[in-house]
Scaffold this active site. Sequence first.
Site: not given
Ligand code: DHB
Length: 308
Positions: A20, A44, A72, A124, A127, A190-191, A218
Site C-alpha cells: 500500500s 493506497k 496520506l 492500517n 501511518c 510498515n516503514s 527499502g
Molecule cells: C503514509 C505512509 C505510511 O507509512 C502509511 O502507512 C500510510 C500513509 C503516507 O505518508 O501517506
Amino acid sequence: MDLSVTIAGIRFPTCVMNASGARCVTYEELERLGQSRSGAIVTKSMTREPRQGNPEPRYFSFPGGSLNSMGLPNLGYPAYAHLIPALRRFKKPIVASIAGFQPEDFIEGVRYMNEAKPDLLEINLSCPNIPGKPQIGYDMEASERLLQMIKAHTELPFGVKLPPYFDPVHHEAMAQILGRVGVSFLTAINSIGNALVVDPDHESVVIKPKGGFGGLGGPIIKPVALANVRAFWKLLGDRMPIIGTGGIQTGIDVFEHLLCGATAVQVGTVLVEEDIRVFDRIETELREYLDRKGYRSAIACRGRLKEL
Ligand code: DHB
C-alpha cells in the site's frame, strides 16, 4: 513452480504484490497494477475525505532505501468504493487499505467497503506521517479497541498493517490481540517511522514535512522486517498468514521473507523506483531460485529458516 498462495480463503495468483502506498493512489495506477504481474491490487490507505497529502518534497530516494512523508494523499473512501467494482475484471484479489484519524473514520471506511466488496481489508495501524497523530499500532489498548469495533461492523476478512516492533514483549502483546480479535492476516512491516536523512552538502534535511522526519523503507530496513515476520511466525505459526514487506528488491529477498514465515510479500520502494515491470523481474528471480533449491512452490519453504 507454483507461486500461488491463499490468504483468508482468497487465492492470490502469485505471492508478490504491491505494498500500500506504492503506485496505487489513482484509478489509472490501480488499473496498471491490475494489468501487471502483481499478485493483487492493494489500494493506497484511504481516509474519509480526499487528501492532497503533505507539501513537497515528500519522497527521497538514496542508495540504501527511501524516506517518505506523503501524508496520506488519496481519493477518499467514497471514490475507492466507487472504483473497486471496476477493478474486478483483472481477476486478482483487491485489498483495500483503510486509514483514519479516529475510530469512527475506520468504521465509516468499513461501511463503504461492505458495499464495494474488496476481497480483503488491510487496516492500517501504522501511518507515521501525520503531524500530531501517533501510530495506533504502538498503543496496544487503542489497537484492540479499534479492531474489536471493526470486527463488529464487517463480515469481510480483514488484516492489520503493523509498524515495526523492536522488543519481543511488543510482538507478544500484539500477537495476543490479533488472536483474540480473530483477524485474518497481518502485514509486517510498515516503514520505520520518523527516521531522518541528512544532506551534508546542503546542510539540510531532504524532505519538507515534519522537519525532515519520515518513514524509512527499502533495502536498509530488511533485517528489521525479517525479524518482525519471524517473531510473529514463531508466535502465531500457520494460524495466521503473514504478508512480509520491507526491503525486498530481488527474488532472493522474497525467499528470505518466506523462510522467516511469510506466506506472501509486498514491494514498496522498489516498485516506486522500477515501476510495474519489477513484478516480472522478481517473479522470474524467485522461480529460478526456488527451482535451484529444489522447492516446488513458494509455500513449501514457508517458515523453514534454520536456527543454529
Ligand atoms: C503514509 C505512509 C505510511 O507509512 C502509511 O502507512 C500510510 C500513509 C503516507 O505518508 O501517506
